[in-house]
Scaffold this motif. Structure first.
Motif, PDB file in Angstrom:
ATOM      1  N   ILE A 754       0.668  -1.192   0.122  1.00  0.00           N
ATOM      2  CA  ILE A 754       0.042  -0.001   0.000  1.00  0.00           C
ATOM      3  C   ILE A 754       0.967   1.330  -0.027  1.00  0.00           C
ATOM      4  O   ILE A 754       0.656   2.301  -0.778  1.00  0.00           O
ATOM      5  N   LEU A 755       1.999   1.092   0.769  1.00  0.00           N
ATOM      6  CA  LEU A 755       2.888   2.446   0.689  1.00  0.00           C
ATOM      7  C   LEU A 755       3.421   2.662  -0.481  1.00  0.00           C
ATOM      8  O   LEU A 755       3.757   3.701  -0.952  1.00  0.00           O
ATOM      9  N   LYS A 756       4.021   1.519  -1.107  1.00  0.00           N
ATOM     10  CA  LYS A 756       4.398   1.733  -2.462  1.00  0.00           C
ATOM     11  C   LYS A 756       3.478   2.292  -3.511  1.00  0.00           C
ATOM     12  O   LYS A 756       3.921   3.018  -4.366  1.00  0.00           O
ATOM     13  N   LEU A 757       2.356   1.551  -3.467  1.00  0.00           N
ATOM     14  CA  LEU A 757       1.505   2.117  -4.336  1.00  0.00           C
ATOM     15  C   LEU A 757       0.917   3.708  -4.148  1.00  0.00           C
ATOM     16  O   LEU A 757       0.615   4.321  -4.981  1.00  0.00           O
ATOM     17  N   ARG A 758       0.781   4.106  -2.941  1.00  0.00           N
ATOM     18  CA  ARG A 758       0.554   5.487  -2.592  1.00  0.00           C
ATOM     19  C   ARG A 758       1.646   6.325  -3.079  1.00  0.00           C
ATOM     20  O   ARG A 758       1.380   7.468  -3.587  1.00  0.00           O
ATOM     21  N   GLU A 759       2.764   6.040  -2.845  1.00  0.00           N
ATOM     22  CA  GLU A 759       4.084   6.764  -3.624  1.00  0.00           C
ATOM     23  C   GLU A 759       3.805   6.815  -4.968  1.00  0.00           C
ATOM     24  O   GLU A 759       4.161   8.051  -5.550  1.00  0.00           O
ATOM     25  N   GLU A 760       3.672   5.843  -5.824  1.00  0.00           N
ATOM     26  CA  GLU A 760       3.486   6.002  -7.086  1.00  0.00           C
ATOM     27  C   GLU A 760       2.211   6.675  -7.389  1.00  0.00           C
ATOM     28  O   GLU A 760       2.152   7.467  -8.422  1.00  0.00           O
ATOM     29  N   GLU A 761       1.153   6.608  -6.647  1.00  0.00           N
ATOM     30  CA  GLU A 761      -0.200   7.573  -6.930  1.00  0.00           C
ATOM     31  C   GLU A 761       0.096   9.062  -6.931  1.00  0.00           C
ATOM     32  O   GLU A 761      -0.138   9.881  -7.588  1.00  0.00           O
ATOM     33  N   GLU A 762       0.975   9.308  -5.973  1.00  0.00           N
ATOM     34  CA  GLU A 762       1.462  10.869  -5.525  1.00  0.00           C
ATOM     35  C   GLU A 762       2.207  11.252  -6.575  1.00  0.00           C
ATOM     36  O   GLU A 762       2.092  12.379  -6.799  1.00  0.00           O
ATOM     37  N   GLU A 763       3.105  10.349  -7.074  1.00  0.00           N
ATOM     38  CA  GLU A 763       3.975  10.873  -8.265  1.00  0.00           C
ATOM     39  C   GLU A 763       3.288  11.021  -9.613  1.00  0.00           C
ATOM     40  O   GLU A 763       3.508  12.172 -10.313  1.00  0.00           O
ATOM     41  N   VAL A 764       2.368  10.248  -9.863  1.00  0.00           N
ATOM     42  CA  VAL A 764       1.649  10.222 -11.005  1.00  0.00           C
ATOM     43  C   VAL A 764       0.435  11.058 -11.123  1.00  0.00           C
ATOM     44  O   VAL A 764       0.063  11.843 -11.786  1.00  0.00           O
ATOM     45  N   HIS A 765      -0.289  10.813 -10.273  1.00  0.00           N
ATOM     46  CA  HIS A 765      -1.623  11.269  -9.842  1.00  0.00           C
ATOM     47  C   HIS A 765      -2.441  11.582 -11.138  1.00  0.00           C
ATOM     48  O   HIS A 765      -2.734  12.542 -11.673  1.00  0.00           O
ATOM     49  N   THR A 766      -2.555  10.464 -11.717  1.00  0.00           N
ATOM     50  CA  THR A 766      -3.465  10.280 -12.916  1.00  0.00           C
ATOM     51  C   THR A 766      -4.937  10.758 -12.703  1.00  0.00           C
ATOM     52  O   THR A 766      -5.595  10.211 -11.693  1.00  0.00           O
ATOM     53  N   LEU A 767      -5.804  11.247 -13.617  1.00  0.00           N
ATOM     54  CA  LEU A 767      -7.055  11.627 -13.352  1.00  0.00           C
ATOM     55  C   LEU A 767      -7.676  10.987 -14.260  1.00  0.00           C
ATOM     56  O   LEU A 767      -7.558  10.687 -15.495  1.00  0.00           O
ATOM     57  N   THR A 768      -9.106  10.525 -13.934  1.00  0.00           N
ATOM     58  CA  THR A 768     -10.144   9.915 -14.748  1.00  0.00           C
ATOM     59  C   THR A 768     -10.901  10.879 -15.517  1.00  0.00           C
ATOM     60  O   THR A 768     -11.254  11.848 -15.071  1.00  0.00           O
ATOM     61  N   ILE A 769     -11.296  10.597 -16.392  1.00  0.00           N
ATOM     62  CA  ILE A 769     -11.986  11.316 -17.463  1.00  0.00           C
ATOM     63  C   ILE A 769     -13.252  10.378 -17.843  1.00  0.00           C
ATOM     64  O   ILE A 769     -13.231   9.206 -18.315  1.00  0.00           O
ATOM     65  N   SER A 770     -14.444  10.895 -17.946  1.00  0.00           N
ATOM     66  CA  SER A 770     -15.754  10.217 -18.256  1.00  0.00           C
ATOM     67  C   SER A 770     -15.662  10.029 -19.763  1.00  0.00           C
ATOM     68  O   SER A 770     -15.213  10.660 -20.423  1.00  0.00           O
ATOM     69  N   ILE A 771     -16.348   8.978 -20.188  1.00  0.00           N
ATOM     70  CA  ILE A 771     -16.578   8.381 -21.340  1.00  0.00           C
ATOM     71  C   ILE A 771     -17.358   9.502 -22.320  1.00  0.00           C
ATOM     72  O   ILE A 771     -17.099   9.489 -23.360  1.00  0.00           O
ATOM     73  N   TYR A 772     -18.025  10.145 -21.555  1.00  0.00           N
ATOM     74  CA  TYR A 772     -19.087  11.023 -22.220  1.00  0.00           C
ATOM     75  C   TYR A 772     -18.027  12.734 -22.505  1.00  0.00           C
ATOM     76  O   TYR A 772     -19.045  13.263 -22.993  1.00  0.00           O
ATOM     77  N   ASP A 773     -17.122  12.677 -21.739  1.00  0.00           N
ATOM     78  CA  ASP A 773     -16.480  13.944 -21.708  1.00  0.00           C
ATOM     79  C   ASP A 773     -15.560  13.843 -23.257  1.00  0.00           C
ATOM     80  O   ASP A 773     -14.337  13.214 -23.263  1.00  0.00           O
ATOM     81  N   ALA A 774     -16.209  14.103 -24.503  1.00  0.00           N
ATOM     82  CA  ALA A 774     -15.567  14.084 -25.510  1.00  0.00           C
ATOM     83  C   ALA A 774     -14.261  14.906 -25.727  1.00  0.00           C
ATOM     84  O   ALA A 774     -13.406  14.690 -26.552  1.00  0.00           O
ATOM     85  N   LYS A 775     -14.124  16.013 -25.117  1.00  0.00           N
ATOM     86  CA  LYS A 775     -13.038  16.860 -25.134  1.00  0.00           C
ATOM     87  C   LYS A 775     -11.853  16.271 -24.602  1.00  0.00           C
ATOM     88  O   LYS A 775     -10.697  16.724 -25.089  1.00  0.00           O
ATOM     89  N   ARG A 776     -12.149  15.979 -23.256  1.00  0.00           N
ATOM     90  CA  ARG A 776     -10.786  15.416 -22.511  1.00  0.00           C
ATOM     91  C   ARG A 776     -10.493  14.033 -22.704  1.00  0.00           C
ATOM     92  O   ARG A 776      -9.405  13.615 -22.548  1.00  0.00           O
TER      93      ARG A 776
END
Length: 929
Positions: A754-776
């Motif tokens: 979990i700690l390793k995963l949290r460090e990777e998430e804080e470095e990358v912090h990927t955002l989710t985009i809805s499939i209905y958001d055609a622009k992003r």
């Protein structure tokens, strides 16, 4: 007794003659007649109350003079006590040396040389920012009905200034962005937005507060000269308090609320949107409702509590010490409050009670609003109608009518009654309002039962009524992209007392940060106390991060959906084997883990809903034997000293066999068991096993002895005393000990993961985009572009694949040679003859099928005639069905043949025309046309 109002007409000639006003001054009404504009005084029944309301301006000036004289008198008395002499302004002027003519001329010359530059107040919207010619016609001119309304408003204003000369002019028809006067009620455009978030008043107010930037009034003592449309204000995302209120009132009325715009007076903090003395709403802790636990009746046989052997003297001394600490803290708090009050008193507003402000009133009744309240459009916060921020009201309006306040506001808005149907308290501009008139109710109480009078009164009201014109503003529209952005340029900062609130639009920050609240220890906001950050659209489901700067504690809150089902993670360091607490969504985990607490020496886990009824596990660790550069649970795990497990009650087992707690003393090689207690017992059974190795040094098996099991049983049983039973129980416990140690080791590995995963998430912090958001959504965008490209290529392929009717005949000629006239004529004749033959072949094919179907039908009919007597009912049904289908096919073939004969000549002529127009043959065939 019935009081009737004496009506009289006020004209410009009458006003110019300045007739003597009656004492007290009467209220008035502005009405519309079919033949012109007439005016009437109020009702004599108002008497002294009307005089007090209408003369409060003059009384206000007298009170101000009295206050100034009292302050001067107090200063003279204080100076007399000190033995000083205080001169009045007249005395001071007398003692000043007289000025000569030369001095006066020099002073006049110097003053004439001074150039005073009056700074221009920045306008909210200038002509350079938009093209007026592109605005709708309703923005650039008035209709006849609007011009008529402006005349009614001007007449109303003249009567108002004549009867109430001490009050400020009314805010009736300011200019719009095209410099055209528009009545304030027609500027409101009720609109219901297509967003569910804007259906309630609080979300509407917050949207207006976040979406627009505040621009102060050019003159804080007067209403603005311009009132822009809500569409223009939304386009430029800035406005003053009147623009804010107009937009908010339009949205609230569209959502079904009984909302009104108010022109009044507010405090300096309210007018300047100064929240530095207000506490941030996000810092206020909600009072938790504590549910009283049901009192359990005492048991008949209960254990007496142990005697309290602590010293009362020490308890009293400790209580005195705590009281002294509390008293000192209370003293410090009072001193701090006193200091803050002195600082605030030093900043007395010289314009208190004179600052013009606009806000929104929401009356009770509609949308289940239980009590009327104010909304400040700058902050979006609601206030009581008796709040100290609101110091007076001049007028209010909605999209239907306009009301003037006739009540005394010396006590602010605390004593105001918002009954708009009461003409004594609120003077209305137009008849036909939806508010019931209080005077009508009083007349009914006084016994007005004459039917003819009622009918005449109704006809008179109908003659005076004048409907408010429809709004000149276009429909208010906010695109989804703009609605999502909210704040101007996507960011907004609000300063509160000891706090700063920052807001961002979604997806503006790469880490998904949308809000940050920073609290400080001091008023100067130099020492940070804690930070709260809110996130959206995070792939790791992070929702809130709470950082306490004083303790160094960080708390992360997650929404459901984290890969490890993490709900809360509190820690001081991300290094393993440190103090931390992890909470999980138990329904998303197979093992039912709810909470895990970890320290450098211990690890505690809490479970719920497990099939083995395990609810608690506590592991004590010892010092590592080997000291490596990188110690971890994988390379060098911590040695386990003690494992304590607790279990919930299993109703399928008797209490004496259902283990409540078991302790594995690994170093001591002991196992302790404590069983559940029966409901009618006060003690529980216990058992302790001495775990030895299975073989000695010589390899011989050790025999189970009675001293290896020490037990206490509430109800002893024979089979539990046997060594075989004890041996089997001990062997089972040894296996369970191995399993518990393995599970504890897996928990350590999970923490590292979990700690390793949290460090990777804080470095990358990927955002989710809805499939209905055609622009992003890049994947969706790439897929859509690929599909469009494939469709375009398919279209080109279809165009290229169209049949060339000359290709088979041109292929017979030598390649690369230019056509001659004879060859062109030959190609044309061959193409026409081939097409003619195809038409003939098609007609013959249809004719052949028609004859075939006809012959088969005749054969079936002949067969039926021969075997009609011996046929069964099923065969007859089949024969009838076959005849019906055969006749249908014959009819279709007959229609196709007939249609082919009609279209064949037309198709032949169309092909001949195409050949004459073909670019490859046109130069050779134009001679023969």
């Amino acid at each position: 007794m019935v009081f009737w109002a004496q009506t009289w007409t006020v004209t410009e000639d009458y006003i110019s003659q300045k007739p003597p006003l009656p004492e007290p001054a009467l209220c008035f009404e502005s009405c519309y007649h079919g033949d012109g504009l007439t005016d009437g005084t109020g009702c004599p029944q108002r008497g002294e109350e009307g005089a007090e309301d209408l003369s409060r301006g003059r009384a206000g000036m007298e009170v101000l003079k009295e206050k100034v004289e009292e302050e001067e008198e107090a200063e003279r008395e204080e100076a007399a006590e000190r033995g000083e002499k205080v001169m009045r302004p007249v005395e001071m002027r007398r003692e000043e040396p007289p000025m000569t003519q030369e001095m006066l001329r020099d002073l006049e010359k110097k003053l004439s040389e001074i150039e005073i530059v009056i700074p221009e107040q920045p306008s909210i919207i200038t002509r350079d920012t938009f093209d007026i010619s592109k605005l709708p016609l309703s923005y650039q001119s008035n209709t006849l009905k609007e011009e008529h309304l402006l005349q009614v408003a001007d007449n109303f204003a003249r009567q108002y200034s004549h009867l109430c000369p001490d009050r400020v002019p009314l805010f009736l028809h300011p200019l719009n962005e095209c410099e055209v006067p528009k009545f304030v009620s027609t500027t409101i455009r009720p609109t219901l937005m297509p967003y569910p978030e804007l259906y309630n008043w609080d979300s509407c107010a917050q949207f207006v507060s976040d979406f627009l930037s505040m621009v102060p009034l050019p003159d804080p003592l007067q209403p603005p000269s311009h009132l822009y449309s809500s569409t223009t204000v939304l386009k430029h995302q800035k406005g003053n308090c009147f623009d804010f209120s107009t937009l908010l009132c339009s949205l609230l009325i569209g959502a079904g609320y009984d909302a009104y715009c108010i022109n009044g007076y507010g405090s300096r903090d309210l007018c300047q949107m100064d929240l530095t003395r207000d506490v941030c709403p996000l810092t206020m802790k909600h009072k938790e409702v504590v549910q009283e636990e049901e009192k359990v009746p005492p048991k008949k046989y209960a254990i007496k509590p142990p005697r309290d052997l602590s010293s009362r003297f020490e308890q009293e001394q400790e209580m005195k010490k705590q009281q002294e600490i509390k008293a000192e803290e209370e003293k410090r708090r009072k001193e701090e409050e006193q200091r803050l009050l002195e600082v605030e008193k030093a900043k007395i507003d010289p314009l208190h009670g004179l600052r013009v402000h606009a806000w929104v009133l929401v009356l009770s009744g509609k949308r289940e609003v239980p009590e009327s309240f104010f909304i400040d459009p700058f902050t979006g916060r609601s206030y009581s109608t008796q709040h100290d921020h609101f110091l007076g009201i001049e007028s209010l309006w909605n999209h239907k009518n306009y009301w003037v306040n006739m009540q005394d506001c010396w006590n602010g808005c605390k004593d105001l009654v918002f009954d708009l149907g009461d003409p004594v308290r609120w003077e209305y501009l137009l008849l036909g309002t939806d508010k019931a008139h209080l005077s009508m109710a009083e007349d009914e109480e006084d016994g007005m039962n004459d039917d003819e009078d009622v009918e005449n009164l109704g006809k008179e009201d109908e003659d005076k009524s004048f409907d408010m014109p429809s709004s000149w503003v276009e429909k208010i529209e906010v695109s989804p992209e703009v609605f999502e952005t909210r704040c101007p340029n996507g960011k907004k900062v609000i300063q509160y007392k000891r706090a700063k609130l920052e807001k961002w639009a979604p997806y503006l920050n790469s880490n998904g940060l949308v809000c940050r609240l920073t609290t400080y220890e001091d008023l100067e906001c130099t020492k940070t106390l804690e930070i709260k950050e809110w996130y959206q659209n995070r792939e790791d489901m992070l929702e809130l991060k709470h950082i306490n700067k004083s303790t160094g504690l960080n708390i992360d809150y997650f929404k459901p959906g984290h890969p490890q089902a993490l709900r809360v993670h509190s820690y001081k360091s991300m290094q393993p084997e440190m103090d931390r607490v992890m909470e999980f969504y138990e329904t998303a985990r197979v093992d039912g883990l709810i909470k895990r607490e970890e320290t450098p020496k211990t690890m505690t886990e809490y479970y719920q809903g497990r099939t083995d009824f395990l609810s608690y596990r506590h592991v004590d660790f010892g010092e590592r034997v080997k000291k490596l550069a990188l110690n971890s649970a994988e390379s060098n795990p911590r040695p386990m000293v003690k494992i304590t497990e607790r279990f919930s009650r299993n109703p399928e087992k008797p209490a004496d066999e259902d283990v409540a707690e078991r302790v594995f003393l690994i170093l001591e090689e002991r196992i302790r068991l404590r069983y559940h207690c029966w409901d009618d017992r006060i003690t529980a059974s216990k058992r302790e096993f001495l775990r030895r190795t299975e073989v000695d040094s010589k390899g011989n098996k050790i025999i189970m002895t009675p001293d290896m099991c020490i037990s206490f049983e509430v109800e002893p049983m024979e089979h539990t005393k046997k060594l075989l039973y004890q041996y089997e129980a001990m062997m089972k416990l040894k296996n369970e000990e191995k399993l518990s140690r393995h599970q504890a080791w897996e928990s350590e590995l999970e923490v590292l993961e979990i700690l390793k995963l949290r460090e990777e998430e804080e470095e990358v912090h990927t955002l989710t985009i809805s499939i209905y958001d055609a622009k992003r959504n890049e994947k969706s965008k790439e897929y859509r572009e690929a599909m469009e490209r494939v469709m375009h290529e398919e279209h080109l392929r279809q165009v290229e694949a169209q049949l060339d009717y000359l290709a088979p005949f041109l292929a017979q000629l030598p390649p690369g040679e230019k056509l001659t006239r004879w060859q062109a004529m030959r190609v044309k004749d061959e193409c026409l003859s081939d097409f003619k033959q195809r038409l003939i072949d098609k007609a013959n094919l249809i004719q052949a099928r028609f004859e075939k179907e006809t012959q088969e039908l005749q054969k079936k009919q002949q067969w039926y005639q021969e075997n009609q007597v011996t046929l069964t009912a099923e065969v007859e049904d089949w024969y009838l069905s076959y005849c019906s289908q055969a006749m249908f096919r014959i009819r279709i073939l007959e229609q196709r043949l007939h249609r082919h004969k009609e279209l064949a000549p037309l198709k032949y002529l169309a092909l001949e025309e195409k050949l004459h127009k073909d670019p490859r043959l046109v130069e050779f065939l134009k001679v023969f046309v």
